[in-house]
Enzyme design. Sequence first.
Site, PDB file in Angstrom:
ATOM      1  N   HIS A   1       0.815  -1.225   0.000  1.00  0.00           N
ATOM      2  CA  HIS A   1       0.000   0.000   0.000  1.00  0.00           C
ATOM      3  C   HIS A   1       0.846   1.272   0.000  1.00  0.00           C
ATOM      4  CE1 HIS A   1      -3.704  -2.039   0.498  1.00  0.00           C
ATOM      5  NE2 HIS A   1      -3.522  -2.415   1.735  1.00  0.00           N
TER       6      HIS A   1
ATOM      7  N   CYS B   1       3.771  -1.239  -4.016  1.00  0.00           N
ATOM      8  CA  CYS B   1       3.425  -1.687  -5.370  1.00  0.00           C
ATOM      9  C   CYS B   1       3.786  -0.591  -6.371  1.00  0.00           C
ATOM     10  CB  CYS B   1       1.916  -1.980  -5.428  1.00  0.00           C
ATOM     11  SG  CYS B   1       1.377  -2.306  -7.098  1.00  0.00           S
TER      12      CYS B   1
ATOM     13  N   GLU C   1      -3.315   3.230   2.047  1.00  0.00           N
ATOM     14  CA  GLU C   1      -2.799   3.673   0.744  1.00  0.00           C
ATOM     15  C   GLU C   1      -3.147   5.143   0.509  1.00  0.00           C
ATOM     16  OE1 GLU C   1      -4.142   1.600  -2.959  1.00  0.00           O
ATOM     17  OE2 GLU C   1      -4.307   3.670  -3.653  1.00  0.00           O
TER      18      GLU C   1
ATOM     19  N   THR D   1      -6.156   3.258  -5.831  1.00  0.00           N
ATOM     20  CA  THR D   1      -5.932   2.295  -6.926  1.00  0.00           C
ATOM     21  C   THR D   1      -7.024   1.232  -7.035  1.00  0.00           C
ATOM     22  OG1 THR D   1      -4.560   0.931  -5.484  1.00  0.00           O
ATOM     23  CG2 THR D   1      -3.410   2.533  -6.853  1.00  0.00           C
TER      24      THR D   1
ATOM     25  N   CYS E   1      -6.143   0.779 -10.530  1.00  0.00           N
ATOM     26  CA  CYS E   1      -5.267  -0.320 -10.914  1.00  0.00           C
ATOM     27  C   CYS E   1      -5.976  -1.253 -11.896  1.00  0.00           C
ATOM     28  CB  CYS E   1      -4.889  -1.094  -9.656  1.00  0.00           C
ATOM     29  SG  CYS E   1      -4.035  -2.620 -10.022  1.00  0.00           S
TER      30      CYS E   1
ATOM     31  N   SER F   1     -10.285  -6.245   3.523  1.00  0.00           N
ATOM     32  CA  SER F   1      -9.634  -5.894   2.260  1.00  0.00           C
ATOM     33  C   SER F   1     -10.585  -5.060   1.404  1.00  0.00           C
ATOM     34  CB  SER F   1      -9.240  -7.186   1.520  1.00  0.00           C
ATOM     35  OG  SER F   1      -9.173  -6.956   0.138  1.00  0.00           O
TER      36      SER F   1
ATOM     37  N   ASN G   1     -10.318  -4.087  -1.660  1.00  0.00           N
ATOM     38  CA  ASN G   1     -10.547  -4.572  -3.028  1.00  0.00           C
ATOM     39  C   ASN G   1     -11.471  -5.789  -3.038  1.00  0.00           C
ATOM     40  OD1 ASN G   1      -8.981  -7.140  -3.826  1.00  0.00           O
ATOM     41  ND2 ASN G   1      -7.496  -6.015  -2.615  1.00  0.00           N
TER      42      ASN G   1
ATOM     43  N   SER H   1      -5.866  -9.820  -2.549  1.00  0.00           N
ATOM     44  CA  SER H   1      -5.023 -10.153  -1.395  1.00  0.00           C
ATOM     45  C   SER H   1      -5.277 -11.576  -0.900  1.00  0.00           C
ATOM     46  CB  SER H   1      -5.280  -9.151  -0.264  1.00  0.00           C
ATOM     47  OG  SER H   1      -6.665  -9.012  -0.035  1.00  0.00           O
TER      48      SER H   1
HETATM   49  S1  SF4 Z   1      -4.337  -4.228  -6.535  1.00  0.00           S
HETATM   50 FE1  SF4 Z   1      -3.070  -3.182  -8.039  1.00  0.00          FE
HETATM   51  S2  SF4 Z   1      -2.286  -1.405  -6.947  1.00  0.00           S
HETATM   52 FE2  SF4 Z   1      -3.003  -2.820  -5.399  1.00  0.00          FE
HETATM   53  S3  SF4 Z   1      -1.201  -4.019  -4.877  1.00  0.00           S
HETATM   54 FE3  SF4 Z   1      -2.288  -5.135  -6.480  1.00  0.00          FE
HETATM   55  S4  SF4 Z   1      -1.294  -4.501  -8.404  1.00  0.00           S
HETATM   56 FE4  SF4 Z   1      -0.766  -3.018  -6.805  1.00  0.00          FE
END
Ligand code: SF4
Length: 288
Positions: free
Chosen positions: A73, A95, A125, A160, A192, A220, A222, A264
Amino acid sequence: MTILKAKVLGFCGGVRRAVQMIETELAERGPLHTLGAIVHNAHVVDALAAKGARMATDLDEVPEHGTVAITAHGAGEDVFAEIERRGLRLVDTTCPIVRRAQETAAHLVEEGFSVVLYGEAEHPEVRGILSWTRGQGMATQSPDVEIPIGERGIALIAQTTKNPTRFAEFAQTIVRRFVGTAPEVRIIDTTCPETGRRYQAAKELADAVDALIVVGSRTSANTRKLAETCRETGIPTHHIESADEIDDRWLEETSRFGVTAGASTPDDVINAVVRRLVDAGAAERNRG
Ligand code: SF4
């Protein structure tokens, strides 16, 4: 029972790289501290802890001459300066895509823009990226808040993991609001592509199944967004952290499952979920 896996799921390149860097450091130089959780997934954190990676919430917890790892992050400019001041060994697993967002934020401020970061203000992040704006940036998910206008105007960037379509809608609203008031509204999409690829693959999967299982930590961002995207398809969606959470009732109600996972989520956790579904399917066939 049919079980289909999304074409793209699980660890993204950034997380895979971060975990590998930590593992290499542990193997070659021994124990270290990570500043925060290396990824938002307890399975990964526990596995690395067993090899000697302790989690620190503050640099004060890192011993003198110790090693500290910055997570995928990223971190603020002040954190890097403090690590150097303390003479700690640094393993920077930021990243590259997050790093690019940090550099973009810094350049925009140098050019005279105030930076609006579309994202969750408390996310590590987001806090890290904002620190590179040296006080000339703010994070929001609402286009209606008060926004300062820089000398050159307003620049919009994104956390991202944000959905690029949502970011585009947010940006459109800001452009409409500031047209004629700000000298310029510049939009730079820092979302991202890895995250988008998971969303797209999950949507395609939804067309072929009766229910979706999203595997990944509830902490998480994402994975939560991925579950939200899956729910928006209208297909029943279950967000679970591990195979133990699979409810037998889902197995009775559904014959075609789709499995996807956040960026993740490690492979072994996904494989355990698929195995549990395969076993349930085999048990069902035997009963029949
Ligand atoms: S989701 Fe994208 S920005 Fe986040 S760690 Fe993975 S590759 Fe990097």
